[in-house]
Design a protein around this motif. Structure first.
Motif, PDB file in Angstrom:
ATOM      1  N   ILE A  52      -5.426  -3.168   6.821  1.00  0.00           N
ATOM      2  CA  ILE A  52      -6.534  -2.554   7.555  1.00  0.00           C
ATOM      3  C   ILE A  52      -7.266  -3.600   8.392  1.00  0.00           C
ATOM      4  N   GLU A  53      -7.476  -4.790   7.835  1.00  0.00           N
ATOM      5  CA  GLU A  53      -8.107  -5.870   8.610  1.00  0.00           C
ATOM      6  C   GLU A  53      -7.245  -6.264   9.802  1.00  0.00           C
ATOM      7  N   PHE A  54      -5.915  -6.342   9.600  1.00  0.00           N
ATOM      8  CA  PHE A  54      -4.999  -6.635  10.701  1.00  0.00           C
ATOM      9  C   PHE A  54      -5.133  -5.570  11.784  1.00  0.00           C
ATOM     10  N   TRP A  55      -5.159  -4.299  11.370  1.00  0.00           N
ATOM     11  CA  TRP A  55      -5.280  -3.201  12.334  1.00  0.00           C
ATOM     12  C   TRP A  55      -6.549  -3.360  13.165  1.00  0.00           C
ATOM     13  N   GLN A  56      -7.668  -3.600  12.521  1.00  0.00           N
ATOM     14  CA  GLN A  56      -8.943  -3.712  13.217  1.00  0.00           C
ATOM     15  C   GLN A  56      -8.979  -4.912  14.168  1.00  0.00           C
ATOM     16  N   ASP A  57      -8.271  -5.986  13.812  1.00  0.00           N
ATOM     17  CA  ASP A  57      -8.271  -7.186  14.650  1.00  0.00           C
ATOM     18  C   ASP A  57      -7.263  -7.131  15.797  1.00  0.00           C
ATOM     19  N   GLU A  58      -6.111  -6.496  15.565  1.00  0.00           N
ATOM     20  CA  GLU A  58      -5.000  -6.628  16.505  1.00  0.00           C
ATOM     21  C   GLU A  58      -4.600  -5.352  17.251  1.00  0.00           C
ATOM     22  N   ILE A  59      -4.969  -4.182  16.754  1.00  0.00           N
ATOM     23  CA  ILE A  59      -4.495  -2.928  17.354  1.00  0.00           C
ATOM     24  C   ILE A  59      -5.660  -2.242  18.055  1.00  0.00           C
ATOM     25  N   GLU A  60      -5.399  -1.714  19.244  1.00  0.00           N
ATOM     26  CA  GLU A  60      -6.457  -1.152  20.079  1.00  0.00           C
ATOM     27  C   GLU A  60      -6.985   0.186  19.577  1.00  0.00           C
ATOM     28  N   GLY A  61      -6.187   0.972  18.896  1.00  0.00           N
ATOM     29  CA  GLY A  61      -6.627   2.295  18.448  1.00  0.00           C
ATOM     30  C   GLY A  61      -7.632   2.196  17.316  1.00  0.00           C
ATOM     31  N   PRO A  62      -8.901   2.585  17.550  1.00  0.00           N
ATOM     32  CA  PRO A  62      -9.909   2.484  16.491  1.00  0.00           C
ATOM     33  C   PRO A  62      -9.625   3.458  15.345  1.00  0.00           C
ATOM     34  N   LEU A  63      -9.868   2.988  14.140  1.00  0.00           N
ATOM     35  CA  LEU A  63      -9.623   3.802  12.957  1.00  0.00           C
ATOM     36  C   LEU A  63     -10.630   4.945  12.861  1.00  0.00           C
ATOM     37  N   HIS A  64     -10.125   6.097  12.450  1.00  0.00           N
ATOM     38  CA  HIS A  64     -10.989   7.252  12.198  1.00  0.00           C
ATOM     39  C   HIS A  64     -11.189   7.425  10.697  1.00  0.00           C
ATOM     40  N   SER A  65     -10.088   7.490   9.946  1.00  0.00           N
ATOM     41  CA  SER A  65     -10.166   7.634   8.496  1.00  0.00           C
ATOM     42  C   SER A  65      -8.829   7.238   7.882  1.00  0.00           C
ATOM     43  N   ILE A  66      -8.873   6.989   6.578  1.00  0.00           N
ATOM     44  CA  ILE A  66      -7.666   6.597   5.843  1.00  0.00           C
ATOM     45  C   ILE A  66      -7.644   7.376   4.538  1.00  0.00           C
ATOM     46  N   ARG A  67      -6.496   7.969   4.255  1.00  0.00           N
ATOM     47  CA  ARG A  67      -6.287   8.682   2.993  1.00  0.00           C
ATOM     48  C   ARG A  67      -5.124   7.997   2.299  1.00  0.00           C
ATOM     49  N   TYR A  68      -5.310   7.624   1.027  1.00  0.00           N
ATOM     50  CA  TYR A  68      -4.240   6.900   0.346  1.00  0.00           C
ATOM     51  C   TYR A  68      -4.049   7.407  -1.075  1.00  0.00           C
ATOM     52  N   THR A  69      -2.874   7.121  -1.607  1.00  0.00           N
ATOM     53  CA  THR A  69      -2.543   7.435  -2.988  1.00  0.00           C
ATOM     54  C   THR A  69      -1.786   6.255  -3.569  1.00  0.00           C
ATOM     55  N   HIS A  70      -1.861   6.118  -4.883  1.00  0.00           N
ATOM     56  CA  HIS A  70      -1.201   5.006  -5.564  1.00  0.00           C
ATOM     57  C   HIS A  70      -0.470   5.565  -6.773  1.00  0.00           C
ATOM     58  N   ARG A  71       0.762   5.163  -6.948  1.00  0.00           N
ATOM     59  CA  ARG A  71       1.555   5.638  -8.082  1.00  0.00           C
ATOM     60  C   ARG A  71       2.224   4.448  -8.736  1.00  0.00           C
ATOM     61  N   LYS A  72       1.851   4.203  -9.996  1.00  0.00           N
ATOM     62  CA  LYS A  72       2.505   3.151 -10.768  1.00  0.00           C
ATOM     63  C   LYS A  72       3.768   3.769 -11.359  1.00  0.00           C
ATOM     64  N   MET A  73       4.910   3.341 -10.858  1.00  0.00           N
ATOM     65  CA  MET A  73       6.163   4.009 -11.181  1.00  0.00           C
ATOM     66  C   MET A  73       6.817   3.491 -12.454  1.00  0.00           C
ATOM     67  N   LEU A  74       6.469   2.289 -12.868  1.00  0.00           N
ATOM     68  CA  LEU A  74       7.136   1.676 -14.009  1.00  0.00           C
ATOM     69  C   LEU A  74       6.200   0.645 -14.598  1.00  0.00           C
ATOM     70  N   SER A  75       6.158   0.593 -15.910  1.00  0.00           N
ATOM     71  CA  SER A  75       5.393  -0.474 -16.548  1.00  0.00           C
ATOM     72  C   SER A  75       6.342  -1.296 -17.404  1.00  0.00           C
ATOM     73  N   SER A  76       5.918  -2.473 -17.766  1.00  0.00           N
ATOM     74  CA  SER A  76       6.806  -3.385 -18.486  1.00  0.00           C
ATOM     75  C   SER A  76       7.259  -2.808 -19.825  1.00  0.00           C
ATOM     76  N   GLY A  77       6.463  -1.950 -20.462  1.00  0.00           N
ATOM     77  CA  GLY A  77       6.860  -1.341 -21.728  1.00  0.00           C
ATOM     78  C   GLY A  77       7.892  -0.241 -21.572  1.00  0.00           C
ATOM     79  N   GLU A  78       8.072   0.274 -20.363  1.00  0.00           N
ATOM     80  CA  GLU A  78       9.021   1.356 -20.120  1.00  0.00           C
ATOM     81  C   GLU A  78      10.394   0.851 -19.705  1.00  0.00           C
ATOM     82  N   TRP A  79      10.525  -0.398 -19.413  1.00  0.00           N
ATOM     83  CA  TRP A  79      11.782  -0.946 -18.922  1.00  0.00           C
ATOM     84  C   TRP A  79      12.557  -1.555 -20.069  1.00  0.00           C
ATOM     85  N   ARG A  80      13.858  -1.346 -20.076  1.00  0.00           N
ATOM     86  CA  ARG A  80      14.697  -1.990 -21.076  1.00  0.00           C
ATOM     87  C   ARG A  80      16.003  -2.409 -20.422  1.00  0.00           C
TER      88      ARG A  80
END
Length: 89
Positions: A52-80
C-alpha cells in the motif's frame, strides 16, 4: 533464496488477498479494481502495508478503499512428513 509457500505456511504465514479500489488518474469519477495476493503474517500484515505504501508513492491512481481477507491454510501442528506413497489402480 526465496522460500516456498509451504515453508512460509509452516512459519505461520497465511494467504492474504486484497481487493484494491482506486480512482483512474484521468477520470476521478471512475473506480477500478486491482487484486493483490501474497503470503503474509496476521494481524500486522507487513507485506500488505508495504505494498500500500508503494502504491501511494509510485502509482498515480489514488486509493479509494481496500477490502482484504486472510486465511491461514496450514499450521505446523497439522503438517506431517510422509515417507512413502501407495498407488492403487
Amino acid at each position: 533464496m526465496q522460500e516456498t509457500p509451504t515453508e512460509l505456511m509452516l512459519k505461520g504465514y497465511g494467504l492474504t488477498t486484497a481487493e484494491i479500489f482506486y480512482r483512474m488518474p484521468d477520470y476521478r469519477n471512475v473506480l477500478n479494481t486491482f487484486v493483490w495476493q501474497e503470503y503474509d503474517l496476521a494481524p500486522d500484515h507487513p507485506r500488505l502495508f508495504r505494498f500500500i505504501e508503494f502504491w501511494q508513492d509510485e502509482i498515480e491512481g489514488p486509493l479509494h478503499s481496500i477490502r482484504y481477507t486472510h486465511r491461514k491454510m496450514l499450521s505446523s501442528g497439522e503438517w506431517r512428513n510422509v515417507v512413502g506413497e501407495i498407488t492403487y489402480h
